[in-house]
Write an enzyme that holds these catalytic residues in place. Sequence first.
Site, PDB file in Angstrom:
ATOM      1  N   HIS A   1      -4.183   3.070  -3.511  1.00 20.45           N
ATOM      2  CA  HIS A   1      -4.352   2.616  -2.228  1.00 20.45           C
ATOM      3  C   HIS A   1      -3.531   1.058  -1.646  1.00 20.45           C
ATOM      4  O   HIS A   1      -2.536   1.138  -0.940  1.00 20.45           O
ATOM      5  CB  HIS A   1      -5.856   2.462  -1.822  1.00 20.45           C
ATOM      6  CG  HIS A   1      -5.883   1.600  -0.425  1.00 20.45           C
ATOM      7  ND1 HIS A   1      -5.716   2.213   1.028  1.00 20.45           N
ATOM      8  CD2 HIS A   1      -6.079   0.257  -0.151  1.00 20.45           C
ATOM      9  CE1 HIS A   1      -6.129   1.188   1.806  1.00 20.45           C
ATOM     10  NE2 HIS A   1      -6.281  -0.079   1.067  1.00 20.45           N
TER      11      HIS A   1
ATOM     12  N   HIS B   1     -27.696 -16.509  25.116  1.00 19.98           N
ATOM     13  CA  HIS B   1     -26.547 -16.082  26.061  1.00 19.98           C
ATOM     14  C   HIS B   1     -25.781 -17.465  26.346  1.00 19.98           C
ATOM     15  O   HIS B   1     -24.758 -17.647  27.314  1.00 19.98           O
ATOM     16  CB  HIS B   1     -26.868 -15.553  27.553  1.00 19.98           C
ATOM     17  CG  HIS B   1     -27.497 -14.168  27.402  1.00 19.98           C
ATOM     18  ND1 HIS B   1     -28.218 -13.630  26.620  1.00 19.98           N
ATOM     19  CD2 HIS B   1     -27.108 -13.089  28.308  1.00 19.98           C
ATOM     20  CE1 HIS B   1     -28.558 -12.330  26.652  1.00 19.98           C
ATOM     21  NE2 HIS B   1     -27.888 -12.097  27.692  1.00 19.98           N
TER      22      HIS B   1
ATOM     23  N   HIS C   1       0.635  -1.203   0.103  1.00 23.28           N
ATOM     24  CA  HIS C   1      -0.092  -0.149  -0.122  1.00 23.28           C
ATOM     25  C   HIS C   1       0.912   1.277  -0.004  1.00 23.28           C
ATOM     26  O   HIS C   1       1.241   1.658   1.087  1.00 23.28           O
ATOM     27  CB  HIS C   1      -1.015  -0.159   1.103  1.00 23.28           C
ATOM     28  CG  HIS C   1      -1.727  -1.204   1.476  1.00 23.28           C
ATOM     29  ND1 HIS C   1      -1.345  -2.595   1.699  1.00 23.28           N
ATOM     30  CD2 HIS C   1      -3.080  -1.456   0.969  1.00 23.28           C
ATOM     31  CE1 HIS C   1      -2.092  -3.213   1.642  1.00 23.28           C
ATOM     32  NE2 HIS C   1      -3.456  -2.759   1.368  1.00 23.28           N
TER      33      HIS C   1
ATOM     34  N   GLU D   1     -17.400  -5.029  24.499  1.00 24.51           N
ATOM     35  CA  GLU D   1     -16.401  -6.279  24.840  1.00 24.51           C
ATOM     36  C   GLU D   1     -15.297  -6.218  23.849  1.00 24.51           C
ATOM     37  O   GLU D   1     -14.272  -6.719  24.274  1.00 24.51           O
ATOM     38  CB  GLU D   1     -17.294  -7.315  24.602  1.00 24.51           C
ATOM     39  CG  GLU D   1     -18.502  -7.705  25.403  1.00 24.51           C
ATOM     40  CD  GLU D   1     -19.881  -6.958  25.173  1.00 24.51           C
ATOM     41  OE1 GLU D   1     -19.787  -6.385  24.155  1.00 24.51           O
ATOM     42  OE2 GLU D   1     -20.737  -6.876  26.042  1.00 24.51           O
TER      43      GLU D   1
END
Lengths: 679, 679
Positions: A258, A475, A25, A412
């Site tokens: 890019h 869960h 890149h 999280e």
Amino acid sequence: MSDLLAINTIRLLAVDTVAKANSGHPGAPMGLAPAAHTLFKQMRFNPRNPAWINRDRFVLSNGHACALLYTMLFLYGYDYTIDDLKSFRQLNSKTPGHPEAELPGVEVTTGPLGQGIANAVGLAIAQAQLAATYNKPNYELFSNYTYAFLGDGCLQEGVAQEAISLAGHLGDGLKLIAFWDDNQISIDGDTNVSFTEDVPAKFRAQGWEVLSVKDGNDDLEGIAAALAKAKTTNKPTLIRLPTIIGYGSLQQGTHGVHGSPLKPDDIKQLKKKFGFDPEQNFVVPREVTESYAKHVADNQQVEVEWNKLLTAYTKEYPELGQELHRRLDGKLPENWQKALPTYTVDDKPVASRKLSEIVLTSIEKELPELVGGSADLTGSNLTRWPDAVDFQPKSTGLGDFSGRYFRFGVREHGMGAIINGISAYGANFKAYGGTFLNFVSYASGAVRLSALSGHPIIWVATHDSIGLGEDGPTHQPIETLAHLRALPNLMVWRPADGNETSAAYLRAIESKHTPSIIALTRQNLPQLEHSSIEKAAKGGYTVYPVENPDIILVASGSEVSIAIDGAKKLGTEGVKASVVSIPDFFTFDSQARSYQLSVLPDGVPIMSVEVMSTFGWSKYSHEQFGINRFGISGPGPEIYKFFEFTAEGVADRASKVVQFYKGKELLSPLNKAFESVHA
Amino acid sequence: MSDLLAINTIRLLAVDTVAKANSGHPGAPMGLAPAAHTLFKQMRFNPRNPAWINRDRFVLSNGHACALLYTMLFLYGYDYTIDDLKSFRQLNSKTPGHPEAELPGVEVTTGPLGQGIANAVGLAIAQAQLAATYNKPNYELFSNYTYAFLGDGCLQEGVAQEAISLAGHLGDGLKLIAFWDDNQISIDGDTNVSFTEDVPAKFRAQGWEVLSVKDGNDDLEGIAAALAKAKTTNKPTLIRLPTIIGYGSLQQGTHGVHGSPLKPDDIKQLKKKFGFDPEQNFVVPREVTESYAKHVADNQQVEVEWNKLLTAYTKEYPELGQELHRRLDGKLPENWQKALPTYTVDDKPVASRKLSEIVLTSIEKELPELVGGSADLTGSNLTRWPDAVDFQPKSTGLGDFSGRYFRFGVREHGMGAIINGISAYGANFKAYGGTFLNFVSYASGAVRLSALSGHPIIWVATHDSIGLGEDGPTHQPIETLAHLRALPNLMVWRPADGNETSAAYLRAIESKHTPSIIALTRQNLPQLEHSSIEKAAKGGYTVYPVENPDIILVASGSEVSIAIDGAKKLGTEGVKASVVSIPDFFTFDSQARSYQLSVLPDGVPIMSVEVMSTFGWSKYSHEQFGINRFGISGPGPEIYKFFEFTAEGVADRASKVVQFYKGKELLSPLNKAFESVHA
Ligand SMILES: [Ca+2]
Ligand SMILES: [Ca+2]
């Protein structure tokens, strides 16, 4: 030396590096060279000692721009040669396709977008925590800044957004400065196809200072001024840096620069434009080398002064000073592990999340490097010892930066990446994060980087099965342990009782380069007769021995006691069953094959027992009793019965297994024709 | 009937429901009852036909508040009884601990925070896409709104932030209205411990309209006015709703009412306060029932009118009308699968990501319900057919809402949750999302819910191994397939050539309730002699047959042709090796055991060959050749050699396996003592 000469040197080295590899890149390095040059010029670091603890940290969150980072590290005399640049992205080179933390001068592994800026938040938190803990009047031992470059991609990732939001909350005193490479380009083309938010307003709404440079390609004074201004505010700061991707290329400002090397003709015109010989590659003007060397020499003096400061500090504050020396040496306190609780079969049943709390409460006094928190589940994860101080800006009235307990919020993934950053800071930090086991998956990207980079962080992962009960299938983990066990370099502990919980922490805290997940129950577990820290610390052992078993049951965590009950029932039916506990596959796999085969020998059918996907258990067993569907909502004990995870359910299947294999020749699944060369 | 009576009925039903279960979350339902009552009052839906396509959608993003949702659905006469409320969170009840999509009136499964609001974005996108595709002057067939409730937890999650940002970008015309339950409380206590951003300013910076209600507990007119105002703007709208969690409880406003039942005394005083008999539970005043029934009757009339509209539409626009009828019936066009390309061994090698592009380009004409995009990797994932129209607001000049191609930005997790939402809308949508296989992990939370809820979405997961080369270990999947294969109800295709790629799409598109991951290579793959769509669609088959093999090699994807080369080499050495391709574990596992054993029979050693973690392959094989470490940066072909994944490397290990098992009795790993009852 003119700054422009250095900047064009950086640009062209990065371009040559990518061109030689024919992969990589070039665009972002070309656009970011002015900022990199200006930033590094005022950073404190010592290429001869990349581990100097009070160095400024630089994180390239847009890791694909690593040709820039390698170029900077090379020019500043880190342990890279021009040949290293020439072998960019080649097999076993020192300059892989994305920056990896074990390389000289690379603070954290980046490439997976969003992780770097979240790591940077962790690095800044670590600095603040150490400063608040150890700095004294006239002894500013910890004063470094954390800098990050990030692109539009990072800003779109949820993990980054989580960390940015938390950094804003914690802001008052975090030495964190991020440059946003605002080049209006991402892989799909113009950012206006998907990313049109008002970035500065969004950062301000989250408590950040936002500064703007007029032109990131030319305005070096503007960049330097923004940096200086950023240091006058207590808030984390975003510096908006409008740049042109692939600056100078015929294709500048397009996504064409890019992710692909520039064309040879383009490179030639670029070199001409920059006053370099178009026929020469990898050119470093002498003035640039000398100028950068001068900065390094100055920096080395800074480290010398800092070492003197530490010596004086240790005289004045011997206890703190020695503790700090120990931590900088990466050593744990002697005998810290004596604080680990042990249990006998007569002790009462306790949920392993509670056992974990008992461990944390007991060892935290020995280990000032132990820091951690929960993603808004403190009372469920039981991650906070009773007299913990929260890590909060003093201005909140809720704690201070010497606090070792983090309120991560419901974030999280951000939490995972932040504790990676804390760990990456050094100073022996042992950082943990708590959530339900099922939601460790939200942080998969960060967990993977913990393992890949070798950050020995810890996940306190409670509510580890259907045993959590009423919260139901959304869960209840089913695939989660298989996922984590399949990751290289990751311990995945699922302790069966108190001694095994202590063993998990023993290994997790001792670990230098391997992270740990500790999966813990919501429900009570009995203390086992034959468990011990020493045995469990091997990762697998016979927890219910019988002579010449007809069958071996192999289980983990909450199913070990159920397997033992099953074995006892089988015993009354004349079937001899022993039980093996495997609290951690990774640790058991690292034992000698002879030990493994003593636990799981040839000639005996082996059945696994775990209330999860059976996926992967066939590596230790011939038959698997598990749950290859999603869970169900209801009281935990009823769910266990529903899925037949009871003494009867185990015994019933074990009897079938004994019958099925009767008279058949059987190898242990661990008895292999060849050893993997890559394990 | 007074609104307050209905609201207090809702509050108390929710409280009684949680108390009876002795488990659950009463606080949020109590605080949100006024908003729920006011919102539902003006929603269009038909409890007798919850599948009516133009119904307004309601998403409870804070799914733990499901006692509220069940209460509303019960009161509105969906297929729930008072006994269902009384068996809340009990085994096999209709009212599990979190709302599950298969329940009457529940649009999407929520509980894992942040997913619901992202699903809601998908639902709103689906509405907009259908409206732009099918609506005609005087025929506004698709006009529904999508409403969501969300709490502070959702707002902290990255997945929500990603979706919110994209919704803001797409905003001009999305009929999406979200209520933020601003109650200042999360599980860790006051939100000020971790969540202090300026939420309205942040939403505005992302292009949302933000409205505020003064008092969410009492100000019903304010709530109604905000709703009415939200409908006058083209932007997605956030309505800030300041509420008191556990409104009316003695513990109101504290996290004490978040996740535990109220105490009996507290419930009694609450009932007294609300004018209810403190000794009675689960009380529904007749006026409430009648009032809600009246709204239902009105709504049923709305559906009747809509059906008339559709009939008239079908007369005026027969082609579109019939297409729509087909889609609403959940049927694919007849013979669509004839558009799937087939290949012979003489066709040239092609990367499977390119094969995937060829499939998409070919089938999109047959399937107007096929919509999808990429997380900013369009040119790498090859997910966009050549003349695709982008789904963009017309005002951007980049496309329009009839477009079927999404620019998701670098938002993998948001993308996963959004395509779940599109799928949940109905109308037979087949939604796909593209990224690198390794970064499907970023979206683990959403992938899990695709599988749990049975959304038949598709991940186009390219760059599926070390074969991607230079990008290195941060991008090379190792554990990813094990993770995904361990998930229940998920197809994980890894096609070996063109026919297998077509088979993967055949199964993925046909699927009603099982999502698919299609793992695709960056590098070219040869077309195999014995592959076919029909055989591959079984999930596993013998792709290189030999009579009475000495060994069976079992492989997937790019390793199938390498295994065949290895088998050919072994043949020259006098070892008879056949090769089995298993493009999808899930589909192969669903075949009859007799078929499975015909492919992987007793008596022959079986060795797996895959450039990933070997974790899980022991379910099909005695020996595993894989990579139980992280990858490496370098050119793809060199990496394959480095890890010895070559004809020689395979043959070498296979020879060892043949030697090792010579003379030993061997069962197929699929020959089992007992069948899992829960598979
Ligand atoms: Ca960019
Ligand atoms: Ca809240």
